[in-house]
Enzyme design. Structure first.
Site, short mmCIF file in Angstrom:
data_model
loop_
_atom_site.label_atom_id
_atom_site.label_comp_id
_atom_site.label_asym_id
_atom_site.label_seq_id
_atom_site.Cartn_x
_atom_site.Cartn_y
_atom_site.Cartn_z
N TRP A 103 48.62 30.31 39.27
CA TRP A 103 47.28 30.24 39.86
C TRP A 103 47.31 29.69 41.27
CZ3 TRP A 103 44.04 33.36 37.92
CH2 TRP A 103 44.13 33.70 36.57
N ASP A 173 41.46 23.20 42.31
CA ASP A 173 41.12 24.19 41.29
C ASP A 173 41.28 23.51 39.94
OD1 ASP A 173 40.93 26.23 39.45
OD2 ASP A 173 42.52 27.48 40.33
N LYS A 197 36.84 27.82 29.96
CA LYS A 197 37.89 27.09 29.23
C LYS A 197 37.34 25.78 28.64
CE LYS A 197 41.29 29.06 32.41
NZ LYS A 197 41.98 29.99 31.51
#
Length: 362
Positions: A103, A173, A197
């Site tokens: 990511w 993030d 999530k």
């Protein structure tokens, strides 16, 4: 209702049964309006109250200072990979990154399309099995911001503490560990996270941004890509993902009912320890993929000594009601995602299954 699955999906992920049942009760009619929240105008007073209450809950639970704004946007974290440098990376400045896995690499790739970037620390040589040492971190001159990915879902590594960047904005993030533990938000200039999530269903992306950074959004950008547009319109500039925001609202109330973020952190560690203990006590039958010091509390990555046994593990676990234990296609292996809403009972069941599988195949 049939028995619920042991859901270890990496995202979209498990939601609390209580939250789902409350949403079910309010699905047809919300707030006495004679319609679902999905049917009503986002300009209505009922929805505006949901929008404002959700922001207030976030501020209270996450300890967000007054000089930060909370935004509910769309496009997932992937849109933020581009939107952040569009807004914060001005001419002559450099976007600095800590490279920790899949990511963070995607964030770097998108920022390179916008302006100058620099990787200031990396664990690539260790195949992203740990968080790099940041104790002597040096940032380039004219650094616009330092970007980190607080938890890498694919590799299963997580920051235990965050770097101090002084006057340089720290951008995080937190898509896979937002509200899973307390965070000093004042250390960050901007935090972003997809909801799917730990915060709710897919469809809404949370951005927490310091007011001065939002105010400097370039006026040459399209309105939808400027943070100040959404700040000035209280996340209601265009039609928001209203049902997803409503579900985040219910999820935040659920976190509050469990004792808040500190209590959730302990709950998460109790869950995770059950599975890590099963790995560490297996005598090498199971092997953790991440270095012990960087292990994630959200995504437990592990291997068995042969791929044939891993395939058998997946097959048998699915037959036993477990979902989502196959590792990401880029790295293989096995992965259990133990986000906020994954019940302790599911982790106990997985630890027992792992022990039984080892006894039968060790």
């Amino acid at each position: 209702m049939t028995k619920r699955a042991y859901n270890f999906n990496a995202g979209p992920a498990a939601l609390p049964l209580e939250v789902l049942q409350q949403a079910q009760e309010q699905f047809v009619e919300f707030g006495g309006a004679g319609m679902s929240i999905m049917e009503m105008s986002h300009r209505s007073s009922i929805y505006e109250n949901v929008n404002n209450e959700t922001q207030s809950l976030l501020r209270e639970l996450f300890g967000i200072p007054d000089h930060y704004k909370t935004l509910f946007l769309q496009g997932g974290a992937s849109t933020q990979f581009g939107m952040i440098p569009m807004n914060l990376l001005s001419e002559g400045k450099t976007a600095a990154f800590v490279q920790t896995g899949n990511w963070s690499n995607k964030a770097i790739k998108e920022a390179k399309l916008i302006g100058k970037t620099a990787i200031v620390a990396t664990s690539e040589e260790n195949k992203y099995t740990r968080i790099p040492d940041l104790s002597e971190l040096k940032l380039p001159e004219e650094t616009a911001y330092l970007h980190i990915t607080s938890n890498e879902t694919i590799e299963g590594i997580q920051y235990s503490e965050y770097p101090n960047t002084g006057d340089i904005p720290l951008v995080g993030d937190m898509s896979s560990d937002i509200l899973s533990r307390p965070v000093d938000v004042s250390k960050f200039g901007l935090i972003y996270a997809g909801a799917q999530k730990n915060l709710g269903p897919s469809g809404v992306t949370l951005v927490i941004i310091r007011e001065d950074l939002a105010a400097n959004s370039p006026k040459t950008l399209s309105s939808m890509l400027r943070y100040d547009t959404h700040v000035n319109n209280n996340s209601l500039y265009n039609t928001p993902p209203s049902f997803s925001v409503y579900m985040v609202n219910l999820m935040l109330k659920w976190i509050a009912s469990k004792g808040g973020v500190s209590a959730i952190e302990q709950y998460n560690r109790d869950k995770t320890n059950l599975i890590y203990d099963a790995i560490d006590s297996s005598g090498g039958f199971y092997r953790g993929a991440a270095d012990a010091a960087s292990r994630s509390v959200m995504n437990i990555t592990f291997r068995i000594h042969t791929e044939e046994l891993e395939k058998q593990f997946i097959k048998e676990s699915e037959a036993a009601g477990f979902v989502g234990l196959k590792g990401h296609r880029d790295v293989g292996g096995l992965r259990a995602s133990t986000y906020n809403a994954v019940p302790l009972e599911s982790c106990k069941a997985l630890a027992a299954f792992m022990s039984d599988f080892q006894q039968r195949n060790g």
